[in-house]
Design an enzyme around this catalytic site. Structure first.
Site, mmCIF file in Angstrom:
data_model
loop_
_atom_site.group_PDB
_atom_site.id
_atom_site.type_symbol
_atom_site.label_atom_id
_atom_site.label_comp_id
_atom_site.label_asym_id
_atom_site.label_seq_id
_atom_site.Cartn_x
_atom_site.Cartn_y
_atom_site.Cartn_z
ATOM 1 N N GLU A 21 2.001 -13.732 11.901
ATOM 2 C CA GLU A 21 2.514 -12.583 12.651
ATOM 3 C C GLU A 21 2.340 -11.358 11.756
ATOM 4 O OE1 GLU A 21 3.369 -12.850 15.708
ATOM 5 O OE2 GLU A 21 3.339 -15.038 15.756
ATOM 6 N N GLU A 56 -12.016 -5.109 -4.786
ATOM 7 C CA GLU A 56 -12.565 -3.757 -4.588
ATOM 8 C C GLU A 56 -11.863 -2.703 -5.469
ATOM 9 O OE1 GLU A 56 -11.990 -5.799 -1.760
ATOM 10 O OE2 GLU A 56 -14.142 -6.229 -1.864
ATOM 11 N N LEU A 86 11.374 -20.375 -5.208
ATOM 12 C CA LEU A 86 10.295 -19.557 -4.621
ATOM 13 C C LEU A 86 9.013 -19.646 -5.459
ATOM 14 C CD1 LEU A 86 9.715 -17.168 -2.503
ATOM 15 C CD2 LEU A 86 10.055 -15.660 -4.472
ATOM 16 N N ARG A 121 -0.671 9.557 -9.829
ATOM 17 C CA ARG A 121 -0.757 8.327 -9.031
ATOM 18 C C ARG A 121 -0.151 7.118 -9.744
ATOM 19 N NH1 ARG A 121 -3.979 7.504 -4.872
ATOM 20 N NH2 ARG A 121 -4.392 5.403 -5.609
ATOM 21 N N HIS A 132 2.405 3.509 -9.043
ATOM 22 C CA HIS A 132 2.226 2.088 -9.366
ATOM 23 C C HIS A 132 3.429 1.573 -10.155
ATOM 24 C CE1 HIS A 132 -1.680 2.247 -7.661
ATOM 25 N NE2 HIS A 132 -2.245 2.933 -8.626
ATOM 26 N N TRP A 142 2.759 8.036 -2.427
ATOM 27 C CA TRP A 142 4.174 8.226 -2.791
ATOM 28 C C TRP A 142 4.275 9.158 -3.991
ATOM 29 C CZ3 TRP A 142 7.020 7.205 -7.230
ATOM 30 C CH2 TRP A 142 8.420 7.148 -7.080
ATOM 31 N N ASN A 151 1.279 3.429 -2.956
ATOM 32 C CA ASN A 151 1.788 3.888 -4.264
ATOM 33 C C ASN A 151 1.277 5.290 -4.615
ATOM 34 O OD1 ASN A 151 2.848 1.359 -4.528
ATOM 35 N ND2 ASN A 151 1.370 0.634 -6.024
ATOM 36 N N ASP A 188 0.835 -1.205 0.000
ATOM 37 C CA ASP A 188 0.000 0.000 0.000
ATOM 38 C C ASP A 188 0.873 1.258 0.000
ATOM 39 O OD1 ASP A 188 -2.344 1.390 -0.050
ATOM 40 O OD2 ASP A 188 -2.755 1.225 2.084
ATOM 41 N N ARG A 229 2.170 -5.168 6.036
ATOM 42 C CA ARG A 229 1.423 -4.142 5.292
ATOM 43 C C ARG A 229 2.241 -2.861 5.291
ATOM 44 N NH1 ARG A 229 -4.713 -2.790 4.617
ATOM 45 N NH2 ARG A 229 -4.479 -0.920 3.378
ATOM 46 N N SER A 261 -7.212 -5.974 -5.856
ATOM 47 C CA SER A 261 -8.277 -6.569 -5.038
ATOM 48 C C SER A 261 -9.617 -6.532 -5.758
ATOM 49 C CB SER A 261 -8.390 -5.823 -3.706
ATOM 50 O OG SER A 261 -9.084 -4.609 -3.903
HETATM 51 C C1 FPP Z 1 -1.875 0.312 -3.337
HETATM 52 O O1 FPP Z 1 -1.467 1.612 -3.567
HETATM 53 C C2 FPP Z 1 -1.484 -0.643 -4.308
HETATM 54 C C3 FPP Z 1 -2.280 -1.230 -5.257
HETATM 55 C C4 FPP Z 1 -3.588 -0.748 -5.700
HETATM 56 C C5 FPP Z 1 -1.898 -2.472 -5.893
HETATM 57 C C6 FPP Z 1 -0.460 -2.837 -5.902
HETATM 58 C C7 FPP Z 1 0.127 -2.568 -7.185
HETATM 59 C C8 FPP Z 1 1.447 -2.463 -7.420
HETATM 60 C C9 FPP Z 1 2.483 -2.665 -6.401
HETATM 61 C C10 FPP Z 1 1.881 -2.077 -8.762
HETATM 62 C C11 FPP Z 1 2.180 -3.082 -9.746
HETATM 63 C C12 FPP Z 1 2.211 -4.516 -9.379
HETATM 64 C C13 FPP Z 1 2.719 -5.445 -10.178
HETATM 65 C C14 FPP Z 1 2.681 -6.854 -9.791
HETATM 66 C C15 FPP Z 1 3.372 -5.090 -11.448
HETATM 67 P P1 FPP Z 1 -2.567 2.732 -3.454
HETATM 68 O O2 FPP Z 1 -2.826 3.240 -4.822
HETATM 69 O O3 FPP Z 1 -3.763 2.230 -2.728
HETATM 70 O O4 FPP Z 1 -1.830 3.787 -2.594
HETATM 71 P P2 FPP Z 1 -2.473 4.924 -1.680
HETATM 72 O O5 FPP Z 1 -3.082 4.211 -0.493
HETATM 73 O O6 FPP Z 1 -1.309 5.756 -1.333
HETATM 74 O O7 FPP Z 1 -3.495 5.634 -2.523
#
Ligand code: FPP
Length: 225
Positions: free
Chosen positions: A191, A60, A124, A25, A29, A17, A14, A12, A172, A58
């Site tokens: 854990e 959602e 893995l 946004r 990603h 950041w 991205n 979480d 997380r 997800s």
């Molecule tokens: C949460 O960040 C992350 C996601 C919605 C999904 C995870 C996706 C990646 C790590 C990118 C690509 C993955 C692969 C496998 C290539 P957010 O957008 O919810 O962040 P925020 O909470 O800061 O808005």
């Protein structure tokens, strides 16, 4: 000492950041995708770790703006295609979890191709959770075994889930303290580690530190010392 055989990560942060850097946004990603690669490679070189399950999309996440969803789909497809060589080089088996029926034909084909091409790898297991929600997973599993003549047992349900492996260590990133419908059955005795680090800033050093702390925990699984 505990072994972190199965590590699961809710990636979480991205979006935040990127916003902190005045970027769109989706740039978050993109950066997050690079961290997926780094963390996966690190885990493939750590003999204790057998399985890495990452929450990539997800059930959602479809509620996000259409352009962001489309970007995530493209990023995922590109990631899988670009990484095939690395999966094989590092002996990593790719096993998606989630209801893949919702994805485009092209993405499903790519997913299936990577799965087939890495099926022989016995290092893995990298499992990406795609259109995944634990409640949906449990419902699909229950529906698949509901006509059984005997009462459903824990083992039966466990075997019918997409992910049949209990989680040792669940991490997380991004500062929130919740499970967001991730591996609810499998994480029964996991854990839990929460870090404020936003996923694109997460490093193998931080993972190493978390694993070190995990190893010191006394896990009792509901029993006594
Ligand atoms: C949460 O960040 C992350 C996601 C919605 C999904 C995870 C996706 C990646 C790590 C990118 C690509 C993955 C692969 C496998 C290539 P957010 O957008 O919810 O962040 P925020 O909470 O800061 O808005």
């Amino acid at each position: 000492m505990n072994r972190a055989r199965h590590i699961a990560i809710i990636m979480d942060g991205n979006g935040r950041w990127a916003e902190l850097k005045d970027k769109k946004r989706v740039k978050g990603h993109e950066a997050g995708g690079r961290v997926v690669k780094e963390i996966t490679t690190y885990c493939s070189n750590n003999k204790d770790i057998e399985r890495l399950t990452l929450y990539a999309f997800s059930t959602e996440n479809w509620k996000r703006p259409r352009l962001e969803v489309e970007f995530l789909m493209k990023l995922l497809e590109k990631y899988l295609k670009d990484e095939l060589e690395n999966y094989i080089k590092n002996n990593i088996r790719f096993e998606p979890i989630g209801d893949l029926r919702a994805f485009s034909k092209s993405l499903r084909k790519t997913i299936q191709n990577i799965q087939e091409k890495t099926a022989h790898c016995d290092g893995l297991v990298q499992s990406l959770a795609l259109n995944y929600g634990a409640q949906d997973e449990i419902l699909r599993a229950l529906n698949s075994i509901k006509n059984s003549e005997k009462d459903i047992t824990e083992a039966m349900l466990s075997n019918a889930l997409d992910c049949k492996h209990s989680v040792d260590l669940l991490i997380r990133t991004g500062g929130d303290h919740r499970l967001s419908n991730f591996l609810l059955w499998q994480a029964a005795y996991a854990e839990l580690f929460f870090t404020d680090t936003l996923w694109p800033d997460f490093t193998t050093n931080e993972l190493e530190k978390i694993i070190k702390d995990f190893k010191k925990i006394e896990r009792r699984f509901g029993g006594l010392k």
